[in-house]
Design a protein around this motif. Sequence first.
Motif, PDB file in Angstrom:
ATOM      1  N   PRO A 131       0.811  -1.224   0.000  1.00  0.00           N
ATOM      2  CA  PRO A 131       0.000   0.000   0.000  1.00  0.00           C
ATOM      3  C   PRO A 131       0.837   1.262   0.000  1.00  0.00           C
ATOM      4  N   GLU A 132       1.996   1.257   0.686  1.00  0.00           N
ATOM      5  CA  GLU A 132       2.834   2.440   0.700  1.00  0.00           C
ATOM      6  C   GLU A 132       3.435   2.698  -0.681  1.00  0.00           C
ATOM      7  N   PHE A 133       3.786   1.627  -1.396  1.00  0.00           N
ATOM      8  CA  PHE A 133       4.304   1.769  -2.754  1.00  0.00           C
ATOM      9  C   PHE A 133       3.258   2.410  -3.659  1.00  0.00           C
ATOM     10  N   ALA A 134       2.022   1.918  -3.596  1.00  0.00           N
ATOM     11  CA  ALA A 134       0.949   2.488  -4.410  1.00  0.00           C
ATOM     12  C   ALA A 134       0.615   3.899  -3.961  1.00  0.00           C
ATOM     13  N   GLU A 135       0.756   4.148  -2.669  1.00  0.00           N
ATOM     14  CA  GLU A 135       0.435   5.475  -2.144  1.00  0.00           C
ATOM     15  C   GLU A 135       1.311   6.549  -2.767  1.00  0.00           C
ATOM     16  N   VAL A 136       2.595   6.253  -2.905  1.00  0.00           N
ATOM     17  CA  VAL A 136       3.511   7.223  -3.503  1.00  0.00           C
ATOM     18  C   VAL A 136       3.149   7.474  -4.960  1.00  0.00           C
ATOM     19  N   PHE A 137       2.847   6.415  -5.702  1.00  0.00           N
ATOM     20  CA  PHE A 137       2.489   6.572  -7.108  1.00  0.00           C
ATOM     21  C   PHE A 137       1.217   7.404  -7.263  1.00  0.00           C
ATOM     22  N   VAL A 138       0.235   7.126  -6.436  1.00  0.00           N
ATOM     23  CA  VAL A 138      -1.024   7.875  -6.541  1.00  0.00           C
ATOM     24  C   VAL A 138      -0.813   9.342  -6.222  1.00  0.00           C
ATOM     25  N   ILE A 139      -0.063   9.630  -5.170  1.00  0.00           N
ATOM     26  CA  ILE A 139       0.155  11.019  -4.774  1.00  0.00           C
ATOM     27  C   ILE A 139       0.953  11.772  -5.832  1.00  0.00           C
ATOM     28  N   VAL A 140       1.993  11.147  -6.350  1.00  0.00           N
ATOM     29  CA  VAL A 140       2.861  11.836  -7.314  1.00  0.00           C
ATOM     30  C   VAL A 140       2.141  12.076  -8.631  1.00  0.00           C
ATOM     31  N   TRP A 141       1.562  11.026  -9.211  1.00  0.00           N
ATOM     32  CA  TRP A 141       0.986  11.169 -10.541  1.00  0.00           C
ATOM     33  C   TRP A 141      -0.373  11.871 -10.526  1.00  0.00           C
ATOM     34  N   ILE A 142      -1.247  11.469  -9.623  1.00  0.00           N
ATOM     35  CA  ILE A 142      -2.545  12.144  -9.555  1.00  0.00           C
ATOM     36  C   ILE A 142      -2.362  13.581  -9.089  1.00  0.00           C
ATOM     37  N   GLY A 143      -1.453  13.794  -8.128  1.00  0.00           N
ATOM     38  CA  GLY A 143      -1.190  15.153  -7.661  1.00  0.00           C
ATOM     39  C   GLY A 143      -0.645  16.044  -8.751  1.00  0.00           C
ATOM     40  N   SER A 144       0.309  15.542  -9.533  1.00  0.00           N
ATOM     41  CA  SER A 144       0.864  16.352 -10.613  1.00  0.00           C
ATOM     42  C   SER A 144      -0.178  16.636 -11.693  1.00  0.00           C
ATOM     43  N   MET A 145      -1.075  15.677 -11.933  1.00  0.00           N
ATOM     44  CA  MET A 145      -2.137  15.904 -12.915  1.00  0.00           C
ATOM     45  C   MET A 145      -3.110  16.972 -12.437  1.00  0.00           C
ATOM     46  N   ILE A 146      -3.440  16.956 -11.147  1.00  0.00           N
ATOM     47  CA  ILE A 146      -4.351  17.965 -10.614  1.00  0.00           C
ATOM     48  C   ILE A 146      -3.720  19.348 -10.673  1.00  0.00           C
ATOM     49  N   VAL A 147      -2.431  19.431 -10.319  1.00  0.00           N
ATOM     50  CA  VAL A 147      -1.731  20.715 -10.395  1.00  0.00           C
ATOM     51  C   VAL A 147      -1.693  21.213 -11.834  1.00  0.00           C
ATOM     52  N   THR A 148      -1.441  20.306 -12.776  1.00  0.00           N
ATOM     53  CA  THR A 148      -1.406  20.694 -14.187  1.00  0.00           C
ATOM     54  C   THR A 148      -2.773  21.146 -14.664  1.00  0.00           C
ATOM     55  N   LEU A 149      -3.823  20.436 -14.270  1.00  0.00           N
ATOM     56  CA  LEU A 149      -5.175  20.826 -14.666  1.00  0.00           C
ATOM     57  C   LEU A 149      -5.525  22.197 -14.106  1.00  0.00           C
ATOM     58  N   ASN A 150      -5.126  22.468 -12.880  1.00  0.00           N
ATOM     59  CA  ASN A 150      -5.359  23.791 -12.295  1.00  0.00           C
ATOM     60  C   ASN A 150      -4.636  24.877 -13.086  1.00  0.00           C
ATOM     61  N   SER A 151      -3.414  24.564 -13.504  1.00  0.00           N
ATOM     62  CA  SER A 151      -2.652  25.528 -14.304  1.00  0.00           C
ATOM     63  C   SER A 151      -3.327  25.814 -15.639  1.00  0.00           C
ATOM     64  N   LYS A 152      -3.861  24.772 -16.269  1.00  0.00           N
ATOM     65  CA  LYS A 152      -4.536  24.968 -17.555  1.00  0.00           C
ATOM     66  C   LYS A 152      -5.826  25.755 -17.386  1.00  0.00           C
ATOM     67  N   LEU A 153      -6.559  25.501 -16.317  1.00  0.00           N
ATOM     68  CA  LEU A 153      -7.812  26.222 -16.090  1.00  0.00           C
ATOM     69  C   LEU A 153      -7.570  27.693 -15.795  1.00  0.00           C
ATOM     70  N   LEU A 154      -6.406  28.019 -15.251  1.00  0.00           N
ATOM     71  CA  LEU A 154      -6.075  29.410 -14.974  1.00  0.00           C
ATOM     72  C   LEU A 154      -5.539  30.141 -16.202  1.00  0.00           C
TER      73      LEU A 154
END
Length: 222
Positions: free
Chosen positions: A104-127
């Motif tokens: 679970p910790e291995f998957a946790e890092v992947f989810v946080i890094v990739w989903i987090g970076s996608m959300i940050v990127t989407l926020n940047s595009k919306l702005l």
Amino acid sequence: MNETTDARVEIYDDYGVEGEMSIPNQGRSQTLGEPDFNTLDEPIRDTVLRDLKAVGTKFYHVLIPREKKSLLKEWDLWGPLLLCTFMAMILQGSAERDSNDGGPEFAEVFVIVWIGSMIVTLNSKLLGGNISFFQSVCVLGYCLLPTAMALIVCRVMLLYPQTNLLFIIRFLFTIVGFVWATYASTAFLGDSQPVGRKGLAMYPIILFYFVVSWLIISHTAS
């Protein structure tokens, strides 16, 4: 029929409509004196070495963020994938001390890094940011390098008997990695945002690296 065809030819001649079919960029290398280079004919070893050199160059620009367009000209996801996998493996190892399964910790890092970076990127595009989706993900992923370096330092310090002083040192290294990653990412992505919305675009980036840094200090706590 012939009279109609002749009339059309005369109209085309009057307007000067003419041209020829050609393949774009054909002969361009001969005109500019460039070699005719095709990666399909390149040995696999040369391709791998060239890609590794490109990844290393991007890592260098993250450590010394002077050239702001270095990560934006030719984006790739090899560096972010390597960093994410490395950090997930290290954090998984730290979790295995208290549990038999670190999955679970291995998957946790992947989810946080990739989903987090996608959300940050989407926020940047919306702005209204003038940067592509994968360029932003590339920058955010490569700028994880300082946090990965802080993770290495924390893991090495865990090999020694833990004291309050060592915890403070690990905490300071984590803070330095967080500040370094945030500064590097804002240096690359700051100019791509509208002037009046840079603060709104930078806040999710700061939060993203804060969460990653919190994972490092919490999963390496004694």
